[in-house]
Write an enzyme that holds these catalytic residues in place. Sequence first.
Site, PDB file in Angstrom:
ATOM      1  N   GLU A  58      -3.470   2.135   5.813  1.00  0.00           N
ATOM      2  CA  GLU A  58      -3.974   0.768   5.674  1.00  0.00           C
ATOM      3  C   GLU A  58      -4.772   0.423   6.920  1.00  0.00           C
ATOM      4  O   GLU A  58      -4.249   0.496   8.035  1.00  0.00           O
ATOM      5  CB  GLU A  58      -2.810  -0.229   5.553  1.00  0.00           C
ATOM      6  CG  GLU A  58      -2.320  -0.464   4.154  1.00  0.00           C
ATOM      7  CD  GLU A  58      -1.330  -1.620   4.082  1.00  0.00           C
ATOM      8  OE1 GLU A  58      -1.524  -2.505   3.246  1.00  0.00           O
ATOM      9  OE2 GLU A  58      -0.365  -1.628   4.861  1.00  0.00           O
TER      10      GLU A  58
ATOM     11  N   ASN B 210       3.520  -3.564   2.463  1.00  0.00           N
ATOM     12  CA  ASN B 210       4.839  -4.170   2.655  1.00  0.00           C
ATOM     13  C   ASN B 210       4.978  -5.526   1.988  1.00  0.00           C
ATOM     14  O   ASN B 210       6.098  -5.956   1.690  1.00  0.00           O
ATOM     15  CB  ASN B 210       5.160  -4.257   4.144  1.00  0.00           C
ATOM     16  CG  ASN B 210       5.609  -2.916   4.680  1.00  0.00           C
ATOM     17  OD1 ASN B 210       6.325  -2.184   4.013  1.00  0.00           O
ATOM     18  ND2 ASN B 210       5.175  -2.577   5.879  1.00  0.00           N
TER      19      ASN B 210
END
Length: 296
Positions: A151, A189
Amino acid sequence: MKNIAVIGAGTMGNGIAHTFAQSGFKVHLIDISEDSLTKGIATITKNLDRLIVKEVICENQKLETLQNITTFTNLTEGVKHSDLVVEAATENSELKLKIFKQLDDVCPEKTILATNTSSISITQIAAATSRPELVIGMHFMNPVPIMKLVEIIRGYNTSDSVTKTIMDLSKTLGKVPVEVNDYPGFVANRILMPMLNEAIETLYNGVAGVSEIDTVMKLGMAHPMGPLQLADFIGLDVCLSILNVMYDGFKNPKYAPCPLLVNMVRAGKLGVKSGEGFYDYSSSRKAEQVAKQFLK
């Protein structure tokens, strides 16, 4: 970009150092603990041996990778010639802000500063420096040498050129970079942690046991690893920290950590790293017996 410094020799740090070194970069692995550095290099060596067994690399590539890594306990010495620094310290905002302030003071002016944070604001971290345009997030997945995703999180002031540089660099490592914006939990997340937390709530409420919950998700949803086993693998303390960051950031009760997770972390049951979590990694004791003592 040739010289990479990695801050932290733990699970993520040594994995990041391994990945860069195996791709031919000169890596300075930095940690305040000499013991942590020794363990980090031992882990890298073990993981390289596994790749040899799988015939992914040869013995010469292993030796070249290890030769590309130099260890340091002195931050200033470790980063003074770096083109890129990747911070992989504990998921603690105060610690990261302190490290980035130090990095800003001792790194060359053109050094890009990246953080492997999985939830903390890149904009907040960048504000601790005088070079916010050169600060970016590189959230690697564990185990770093195997997992393809990175990411790439740009802060409010991260420049386009730095973002492109890090995207291209990630591809050089054989990774698949995905650019995301700077919001608590980012993408990975923000989606994953509520699912893990809900699995823990399901256990806490007595709906099913540990192995039953994980079996449902593995066989019913085609997940390679059940959510409770994955939480153990990530580290229950890390899961709790990320959920707290997201709860503080969104002020939404759906991100509030389950009391069972809080109690387990308080008791030192952190998962694989401590030998005990939802599963017992040190004996043949059943996983449910480990969890039941925290259900009250």
